[in-house]
Motif scaffolding. Sequence first.
Motif, short mmCIF file in Angstrom:
data_model
loop_
_atom_site.label_atom_id
_atom_site.label_comp_id
_atom_site.label_asym_id
_atom_site.label_seq_id
_atom_site.Cartn_x
_atom_site.Cartn_y
_atom_site.Cartn_z
N THR A 149 0.90 -1.14 -0.07
CA THR A 149 -0.03 -0.12 -0.05
C THR A 149 0.98 1.19 0.03
O THR A 149 1.69 1.36 0.52
CB THR A 149 -0.92 0.11 1.39
OG1 THR A 149 0.01 0.42 2.35
CG2 THR A 149 -1.53 -1.30 1.52
N ALA A 150 0.39 2.20 -0.85
CA ALA A 150 1.11 3.56 -0.78
C ALA A 150 0.36 4.60 0.19
O ALA A 150 -0.80 4.65 -0.09
CB ALA A 150 1.20 4.10 -2.11
N ASN A 151 1.08 4.87 1.09
CA ASN A 151 0.28 5.49 2.43
C ASN A 151 0.50 7.16 2.07
O ASN A 151 1.76 7.65 2.38
CB ASN A 151 0.69 5.20 3.73
CG ASN A 151 0.68 3.69 4.01
OD1 ASN A 151 -0.51 3.29 3.31
ND2 ASN A 151 1.58 2.80 4.14
N VAL A 152 -0.43 8.11 1.61
CA VAL A 152 -0.12 9.28 1.11
C VAL A 152 0.49 10.21 2.54
O VAL A 152 1.04 11.07 1.84
CB VAL A 152 -1.58 9.90 0.53
CG1 VAL A 152 -1.59 11.30 0.30
CG2 VAL A 152 -1.92 9.10 -0.75
N ALA A 153 -0.35 10.03 3.38
CA ALA A 153 0.16 10.99 4.46
C ALA A 153 1.11 10.65 5.54
O ALA A 153 1.68 11.60 6.08
CB ALA A 153 -1.17 11.34 5.47
N SER A 154 1.55 9.54 5.44
CA SER A 154 2.69 8.93 6.28
C SER A 154 4.05 8.92 5.42
O SER A 154 4.93 8.48 6.06
CB SER A 154 2.65 7.64 6.90
OG SER A 154 1.92 6.74 6.36
N ASN A 155 3.92 8.92 4.23
CA ASN A 155 5.32 9.05 3.35
C ASN A 155 6.00 7.55 3.19
O ASN A 155 7.18 7.65 3.52
CB ASN A 155 6.29 10.22 3.56
CG ASN A 155 5.66 11.64 3.20
OD1 ASN A 155 4.54 11.55 2.34
ND2 ASN A 155 6.09 12.53 3.92
N ASP A 156 5.10 6.53 3.13
CA ASP A 156 5.81 5.52 3.43
C ASP A 156 4.68 4.30 2.62
O ASP A 156 3.90 4.73 2.06
CB ASP A 156 6.04 4.78 4.97
CG ASP A 156 4.83 4.93 5.59
OD1 ASP A 156 3.58 4.82 5.10
OD2 ASP A 156 4.71 5.29 6.86
N MET A 157 5.73 3.06 2.37
CA MET A 157 4.72 2.04 1.60
C MET A 157 4.83 0.71 3.06
O MET A 157 5.58 0.42 3.47
CB MET A 157 5.49 1.46 0.67
CG MET A 157 4.90 0.25 0.19
SD MET A 157 5.92 -0.45 -1.51
CE MET A 157 7.02 -1.56 -0.62
N THR A 158 3.49 0.26 2.95
CA THR A 158 3.35 -0.73 3.92
C THR A 158 3.33 -2.15 3.10
O THR A 158 2.67 -2.36 2.21
CB THR A 158 1.88 -0.54 4.66
OG1 THR A 158 1.99 0.43 5.50
CG2 THR A 158 1.91 -1.74 5.46
N ILE A 159 4.07 -3.24 3.61
CA ILE A 159 3.99 -4.63 3.23
C ILE A 159 3.03 -5.42 4.14
O ILE A 159 3.51 -5.57 5.31
CB ILE A 159 5.22 -5.17 3.07
CG1 ILE A 159 6.22 -4.24 1.99
CG2 ILE A 159 5.21 -6.58 2.38
CD1 ILE A 159 7.65 -4.88 1.95
N VAL A 160 2.06 -6.03 3.88
CA VAL A 160 1.17 -6.88 4.26
C VAL A 160 1.18 -8.41 3.81
O VAL A 160 1.07 -8.58 2.86
CB VAL A 160 -0.23 -6.35 4.31
CG1 VAL A 160 -1.24 -7.07 4.83
CG2 VAL A 160 -0.45 -5.09 4.54
N THR A 170 7.32 -1.59 7.09
CA THR A 170 6.95 -0.12 6.67
C THR A 170 7.87 0.33 6.19
O THR A 170 9.16 0.66 6.87
CB THR A 170 6.17 0.45 7.69
OG1 THR A 170 5.09 -0.19 8.30
CG2 THR A 170 5.88 2.14 7.39
N ILE A 171 7.91 0.96 4.88
CA ILE A 171 9.32 1.39 4.31
C ILE A 171 9.15 2.79 3.92
O ILE A 171 8.12 3.29 3.11
CB ILE A 171 9.66 0.59 2.96
CG1 ILE A 171 9.82 -0.97 3.38
CG2 ILE A 171 10.82 1.19 2.28
CD1 ILE A 171 9.75 -1.62 2.19
N PRO A 172 10.01 3.79 4.21
CA PRO A 172 9.73 5.22 3.98
C PRO A 172 10.31 5.37 2.52
O PRO A 172 10.99 4.89 1.93
CB PRO A 172 11.02 5.92 5.00
CG PRO A 172 11.22 5.09 5.98
CD PRO A 172 11.04 3.36 5.39
N VAL A 173 9.46 6.22 2.02
CA VAL A 173 9.66 6.63 0.56
C VAL A 173 9.63 7.98 0.57
O VAL A 173 9.85 8.80 1.20
CB VAL A 173 8.53 5.95 -0.44
CG1 VAL A 173 8.59 4.22 -0.38
CG2 VAL A 173 6.98 6.22 0.02
N GLY A 174 9.24 8.61 -0.79
CA GLY A 174 9.22 10.02 -1.09
C GLY A 174 8.19 10.88 -0.45
O GLY A 174 7.08 10.16 0.09
N SER A 175 7.81 11.96 -0.66
CA SER A 175 6.72 12.83 -0.37
C SER A 175 5.25 12.45 -0.96
O SER A 175 5.36 12.55 -2.31
CB SER A 175 6.83 14.14 -0.58
OG SER A 175 5.73 15.07 -0.07
#
Length: 224
Positions: A149-160, A170-175
């Motif tokens: 999942t791309a998480n708009v407000a926390s600037n990260d991607m979650t792997i489930v 939970t992996i930090p990505v860009g803005s």
Amino acid sequence: ATVRVGTSPAGVAVSPDGRRVYVTNPESKDLFVLDGEEPRVLNRVQVGDGPLGVAVSPDGDRVYVADWYDDVVFVLDARDLTQVARIAVGDSPSGLAVSPGGDKLYVSERDDDSVAVVDTRENRVIARVKVGRRPFGIQVDRAGERLYTANVASNDMTIVDLAGPRVVATIPVGSTPYAVAVTPDGRRTFVTNQHANTVSVIDTGSGGVILEREVGEFPEGIIV
């Protein structure tokens, strides 16, 4: 070719055989069906108050449409677009993904910070998993084992891990990450970062960002 559809087209899905293309239009509140081989409209139907995300079952028989305003997912018969079911989900459903076997539908509930797991045989929510803040784009890997999942407000991607379901990373990505895509072998994921004007490339094995490539302004959708 360019084909006219409704107002502000947003979601696009293609049938497994490539013969049908489905386009949602949240402002005109409709779903268009296009011929995948010729540039023409085959059908159009009104769907809810804000159709956004759209997905097709692996057998091509069902079309799923997320209604951003009504907090439901419509299940449509792909042959004539008649409504088969209406599934109540969480706040502001957006991204949709179907499991490879077609028995599960995953719905990003953006304003609930969660993903709903839907049993497609019974057309009901059977589980929920909390992810990052404001999940929007989601993707299931080809094996049906993991959801991203791309998480708009926390600037990260979650792997489930879908066997749980449970969050494994939970992996930090860009803005302002917006959408996510995964390679067929599951080794790489790609995330569009709207406000950074970049795409993050992630090694799913190590969970690390190996590259952030600058692209055009406000990148949104992405596919591998």
